[in-house]
Design an enzyme around this catalytic site. Structure first.
Site, PDB file in Angstrom:
ATOM      1  CD  GLU A 158      51.942   1.385  56.728  1.00 30.92           C
ATOM      2  OE1 GLU A 158      51.960   1.481  55.483  1.00 30.92           O
ATOM      3  OE2 GLU A 158      51.632   2.342  57.466  1.00 30.92           O
ATOM      4  CB  THR A 182      65.134  20.905  39.395  1.00 30.78           C
ATOM      5  OG1 THR A 182      64.707  22.244  39.624  1.00 30.78           O
ATOM      6  CG2 THR A 182      63.976  19.957  39.620  1.00 30.78           C
ATOM      7  CB  THR A 212      71.069  27.482  43.268  1.00 30.63           C
ATOM      8  OG1 THR A 212      69.764  27.665  43.804  1.00 30.63           O
ATOM      9  CG2 THR A 212      72.012  28.456  43.895  1.00 30.63           C
TER      10      THR A 212
HETATM   11  P1  ADP Z   1      67.300  24.628  43.267  1.00 26.89           P
HETATM   12  O1  ADP Z   1      68.011  25.912  43.242  1.00 26.89           O
HETATM   13  O2  ADP Z   1      66.651  24.272  41.974  1.00 26.89           O
HETATM   14  O3  ADP Z   1      66.343  24.452  44.416  1.00 26.89           O
HETATM   15  P2  ADP Z   1      69.922  23.642  43.745  1.00 26.89           P
HETATM   16  O4  ADP Z   1      70.602  24.144  42.548  1.00 26.89           O
HETATM   17  O5  ADP Z   1      70.102  24.420  44.999  1.00 26.89           O
HETATM   18  O6  ADP Z   1      68.380  23.472  43.470  1.00 26.89           O
HETATM   19  O7  ADP Z   1      70.349  22.128  43.969  1.00 26.89           O
HETATM   20  C1  ADP Z   1      70.788  21.654  45.210  1.00 26.89           C
HETATM   21  C2  ADP Z   1      71.888  20.635  45.026  1.00 26.89           C
HETATM   22  O8  ADP Z   1      71.391  19.474  44.369  1.00 26.89           O
HETATM   23  C3  ADP Z   1      73.015  21.126  44.174  1.00 26.89           C
HETATM   24  O9  ADP Z   1      73.963  21.808  44.919  1.00 26.89           O
HETATM   25  C4  ADP Z   1      73.570  19.837  43.584  1.00 26.89           C
HETATM   26  O10 ADP Z   1      74.455  19.226  44.480  1.00 26.89           O
HETATM   27  C5  ADP Z   1      72.355  18.970  43.472  1.00 26.89           C
HETATM   28  N1  ADP Z   1      71.791  19.030  42.109  1.00 26.89           N
HETATM   29  C6  ADP Z   1      70.576  19.485  41.769  1.00 26.89           C
HETATM   30  N2  ADP Z   1      70.368  19.385  40.441  1.00 26.89           N
HETATM   31  C7  ADP Z   1      71.489  18.859  39.927  1.00 26.89           C
HETATM   32  C8  ADP Z   1      71.909  18.527  38.608  1.00 26.89           C
HETATM   33  N3  ADP Z   1      71.097  18.707  37.548  1.00 26.89           N
HETATM   34  N4  ADP Z   1      73.139  18.003  38.430  1.00 26.89           N
HETATM   35  C9  ADP Z   1      73.948  17.806  39.481  1.00 26.89           C
HETATM   36  N5  ADP Z   1      73.625  18.111  40.740  1.00 26.89           N
HETATM   37  C10 ADP Z   1      72.413  18.626  40.984  1.00 26.89           C
HETATM   38 ZN    ZN Z   2      48.315   4.720  56.050  1.00 28.54          ZN
END
Ligand code: ADP
Ligand code: ZN
Length: 591
Positions: free
Chosen positions: A416, A198, A201
């Site tokens: 399916e 989400t 990071t």
């Molecule tokens: P988490 O740490 O919550 O598991 P990440 O921050 O590692 O998720 O997200 C992985 C990738 O997904 C990011 O590097 C980005 O490219 C994309 N991403 C996730 N959330 C967003 C957001 N809100 N806006 C833009 N890109 C996002």
């Molecule tokens: Zn099935």
């Protein structure tokens, strides 16, 4: 130190050792016959041996056949003199002492090895400012990643509320005095929680990027190692390093790996983890506001975190990072679409609507897949590419090369269509989006439904419908074939799981009512709170629920056999059919 140099040095040491060992065992190349001293003296005196070589106190010579002999003689000039007197030619070779350098090297070699080992395991990675390293053996150089973050808040889309809560932290890092003078206490620990992908990071990086401070990141699982005490010392060093490099952000991903509730978990617990957690708590308590270090941690399991972590002064600011809603998804899609070439006629709102439940990471992934697909042929990404990319992200890559027998394909098709038709006929169920018998990932076929609107909670009838739909696959097989297959294994597992949750967690059974039975209440867990009679009752409720769903689904399919046959034929022919295809078949007049 660079990994390459490390490897090089290790191989050099191994090579040197090998050479030395070979050197030590060199010499005495051919077989030599040994002779006693007295025999030797006799042989010289008899004139059998006329010349020999003397090396220290060892005489060697060859007989007429070229065989080599040797004999040990007393080490005094007198003994040599007697041979000369007897007329033998004596050649004295200088003793082959190893070179002084080699000698010193040999005697120091073991110590050298020890020093080298020590060097590699305890002193790795010097602290060249801001770079990749953080003292080795301290926080484990490769695992702690220090970087200048290039991410800004504008790169994080669709989660505005979470962002708003963090703006303050950025302001603080930019100008701490403003806050300290006002006597305001800025939280030193921020916990971001939400589903994987989400953007937790990403948010942490954005804070560092916006504030222009160093971003340290480490994963919670790296703290917990096999060796006792390492985790705690890593935490200590990480914080010490952070304070030195302040202002900075220390990001701890998967903090649940260390921060799980202390007395939870099965037998005995985990001392190492607890020590690490305790150290983390101690370090956080030791933080002063003017340390200018902010700890940002991320987890998708807020519920299992130790309460002590969430107390004031520790991670007392908790920010939910939710799955994006339609609008959020649209914004995220647009952020990522900027990086690729897209056709002008893409309606991002429609794309966003067709991707409910997607996380930011999945959306980013989808855009990337679309770009990859197009890259092969050239051109811009269009709506169709996005649709194909969505399927790939949702259901896994197609496996067209998989060899499937005609019979298997027929079974899969009926299976399916069984799911799809039940879903179609049940009011309130999510509309069928697509049915396919092209294998993807592990599945031989798939029926995909897409909710019309976003749901945040589910009604009893919605869940009951899902039970029916899940059972529809197996029932269709039963209706058409004499045999049933393992193809429904996953469906059945999901049916059992869903029915159990409905009864035990969501209080949806009339006979049991709103009482929660958690997994830990069940027998075998440490504290069973449930009597055998209750368990029997629970099981019979689950059974009833599944039976009712089964009957409902079976009735739908047996009442619509003709339609089922028609859709299946269509599916077998086209391999993937859409909502419209099914609608067309159902609309056909039939007798
Ligand atoms: P988490 O740490 O919550 O598991 P990440 O921050 O590692 O998720 O997200 C992985 C990738 O997904 C990011 O590097 C980005 O490219 C994309 N991403 C996730 N959330 C967003 C957001 N809100 N806006 C833009 N890109 C996002
Ligand atoms: Zn099935």
């Amino acid at each position: 130190m660079n990994l390459f140099y490390k490897n090089l040095t290790i191989w050099l040491i191994i090579g040197l050792t090998a050479i030395l060992v070979l050197n030590l065992f060199k010499g005495e190349p051919e077989t030599v016959n040994a002779l006693t001293y007295s025999d030797f003296v006799a042989k010289v005196k008899n004139g059998v041996v006329t010349n020999f070589t003397l090396h220290k106190n060892i005489a060697t010579w060859k007989d007429s056949n070229g065989e080599r002999f040797r004999s040990v003689i007393p080490e005094n000039p007198a003994s040599i003199q007697q041979f000369i007197d007897a007329g033998a030619k004596v050649e004295i070779v200088p003793s082959r002492e190893p070179h002084w350098f080699l000698r010193i090297f040999l005697s120091w070699f073991p110590i050298f090895i020890l020093v080298a080992i020590w060097f590699f395991f305890f002193r790795k990675g010097s602290n060249k400012g801001g770079g990749k390293a953080m003292a080795f053996g301290k926080s484990k150089a490769q695992l702690v990643d220090a970087q200048e973050s290039k991410v800004r808040f504008k790169d994080v889309a669709g989660i505005d509320e979470a962002k708003e809560e963090l703006v303050e932290i950025v302001d603080f890092l930019k100008d701490p005095t403003k806050f300290t003078e006002a006597g305001a206490r800025i939280p030193t620990g921020v916990l971001l929680y939400g589903e994987p992908g989400t953007g937790k990071t990403l948010l942490a990086k954005a804070i560092a990027g916006e504030a222009g401070v160093t971003f340290y990141s480490i994963s919670g699982s790296n703290f917990v190692e096999m060796y006792v005490g390492i985790g705690a010392s890593r935490v200590r060093d990480l914080f010490a390093e952070g304070k030195k490099k302040a202002p900075c952000i220390i990001f701890i991903d998967e903090i649940d790996a260390v921060g799980r509730h202390r007395s939870s978990g099965a037998a005995g617990g985990n001392d190492e983890r607890e020590q690490t957690l305790n150290q983390l708590l101690v370090e956080m308590d030791g933080f002063e506001v003017n340390d200018n270090v902010i700890i940002v941690a991320a987890t998708n399991r807020l519920d299992i975190l130790d309460q002590a972590l969430l107390r004031p002064g520790r991670f007392d600011r908790q920010v939910l990072v939710p799955l994006p809603d339609v609008l959020g998804r649209e914004q995220i899609l647009k952020v990522h679409a900027e990086k690729i070439r897209t056709a002008t006629d893409i309606d991002w709102n429609i794309v966003a609507k067709s991707t409910p439940g997607f996380s930011g990471a999945e959306l980013a992934n989808m855009i990337n897949e679309a770009a990859l697909m197009v890259a092969r042929q050239g051109g811009d990404v269009n709506m169709n590419d996005l649709e194909a990319a969505k399927d790939k992200v949702m259901m896994g890559a197609e496996r067209r090369s998989m060899i499937i027998t005609v019979e298997e394909k027929r079974i899969t098709a009926y299976h399916e269509v069984g799911h799809a038709l039940v879903a179609w006929m049940l009011p309130g169920a999510d509309p069928v989006h697509k049915v396919t018998i092209v294998p993807r990932g592990k599945a031989l076929g798939l029926t995909m439904q897409l909710p019309e609107t976003e749901k945040h909670s589910h009604s009893y009838s919605y869940l009951f419908n899902n039970l029916c739909i899940l059972l529809g696959g197996r029932i269709a097989e039963e209706l058409i074939f004499d045999e049933i297959t393992t193809g429904s294994g996953n469906d059945i597992e999901r049916v059992s799981d869903l029915a159990r949750k409905m009864v035990c967690e969501w209080g949806m059974s009339k006979n049991i009512g709103p009482i929660v039975f958690k997994a830990s209440d069940q027998p075998g867990a440490s504290t069973p709170l449930v009597s055998d009679a209750s368990i029997e009752k629970i099981n019979s409720e689950i059974r009833d629920l599944i039976d009712t769903a089964h009957d409902t689904a079976r009735k739908i399919l047996s009442d619509n056999m003709e339609i089922m046959e028609a859709i299946t034929l269509d599916l077998l022919e086209k391999e993937t059919i859409s909502n419209q295809d099914i609608q067309a078949i159902i609309d056909q007049p039939r007798g």
